[in-house]
Motif scaffolding. Structure first.
Motif, mmCIF file in Angstrom:
data_model
loop_
_atom_site.group_PDB
_atom_site.id
_atom_site.type_symbol
_atom_site.label_atom_id
_atom_site.label_comp_id
_atom_site.label_asym_id
_atom_site.label_seq_id
_atom_site.Cartn_x
_atom_site.Cartn_y
_atom_site.Cartn_z
ATOM 1 N N ARG A 165 0.724 -1.227 -0.047
ATOM 2 C CA ARG A 165 -0.016 0.012 0.126
ATOM 3 C C ARG A 165 0.872 1.188 -0.064
ATOM 4 O O ARG A 165 0.507 2.391 -0.750
ATOM 5 N N GLU A 168 2.343 1.912 -3.461
ATOM 6 C CA GLU A 168 0.995 2.246 -4.417
ATOM 7 C C GLU A 168 1.053 3.916 -3.920
ATOM 8 O O GLU A 168 0.845 4.846 -4.933
ATOM 9 N N LYS A 169 0.855 4.500 -2.621
ATOM 10 C CA LYS A 169 0.857 5.820 -2.297
ATOM 11 C C LYS A 169 2.080 6.581 -3.061
ATOM 12 O O LYS A 169 2.119 7.618 -3.467
ATOM 13 N N SER A 171 3.862 5.619 -5.646
ATOM 14 C CA SER A 171 3.762 5.887 -6.852
ATOM 15 C C SER A 171 2.861 7.003 -7.398
ATOM 16 O O SER A 171 3.489 7.702 -8.474
ATOM 17 N N ARG A 172 1.788 7.231 -6.680
ATOM 18 C CA ARG A 172 0.970 8.201 -6.832
ATOM 19 C C ARG A 172 1.493 9.571 -6.700
ATOM 20 O O ARG A 172 1.160 10.449 -7.194
#
Length: 204
Positions: A165, A168-169, A171-172
């Motif tokens: 998770r 993913e954060k 990456s954004r």
């Protein structure tokens, strides 16, 4: 005759004493020979990092052996064949480049600690050892050790973080020109190294 394709195997055969190798004779003018050479050798199949690492291990290359040693001690399996990320079993990884850099930059102990903190906690999930995660966790483990902190506490703290998770954060939310690994390292460094003082630091 000019060799259009197979120069390396012909040279290798000559070096080990083979008097001849199979070939196909092509009747072609010099210009046609050049075109054939360009067509055959212009498209080269790139050897994968996995295949290169496997060969390096077989050749006992020190850097490859160091990666295998760190992975083995941490309970991580470096895959010798491609497997889709979400099909990789917990503890499996294809992040060979990230592992090589981790061992080279941070050393054996930090790499083992980083990997162990992933595979011995709830972060031991399919596809949980991607290159950004390996890079970030080993960098944080190295700084943790540099500050003389308790090894088991690092593992416990990682157990409270869902790394996939966080990746993913990262990456954004990464800045322009910033890699996912760099963004994830910054996130974990803030949550671990800076936010969690050692017992000595707390007492001070």
């Amino acid at each position: 005759y000019a060799i259009v394709d197979g120069q390396h195997r012909t040279t290798a055969a000559a070096l080990v004493g083979h008097p001849a190798v199979p070939c196909q004779v092509i009747l072609a003018a010099p210009g046609e020979q050049a075109d054939a050479f360009r067509a055959i050798n212009g498209v080269v199949t790139r050897i994968s990092t996995i295949a290169m690492h496997k060969a390096a291990v077989a050749a006992r290359e020190p850097a490859a052996i160091a990666v295998q040693a760190a992975a083995s001690e941490a309970g991580v399996c470096v895959l010798s064949y491609p497997v889709a990320e979400l099909r990789q079993e917990p503890g499996q990884t294809m992040a060979i480049g990230a592992l090589r850099r981790a061992v080279a930059e941070h050393g054996h102990d930090a790499t083992v600690l980083g990997l162990r903190a992933v595979v011995s906690t709830r972060n031991a999930v399919r596809g949980g050892l991607t290159a950004p995660i390996v890079t970030a966790i080993c960098a944080c483990a190295a700084e943790w050790l540099r500050r003389g902190r308790d090894v088991e506490r690092f593992v416990a703290e990682i157990g409270d973080i869902i790394l996939v998770r966080e990746a993913e954060k990262a990456s954004r939310g990464r800045r322009a020109g910033q890699s996912v690994a760099e963004a994830l390292t910054a996130r974990l460094f803030a949550r671990l190294v800076l936010a969690v003082p050692s017992l000595a630091e707390s007492a001070a």
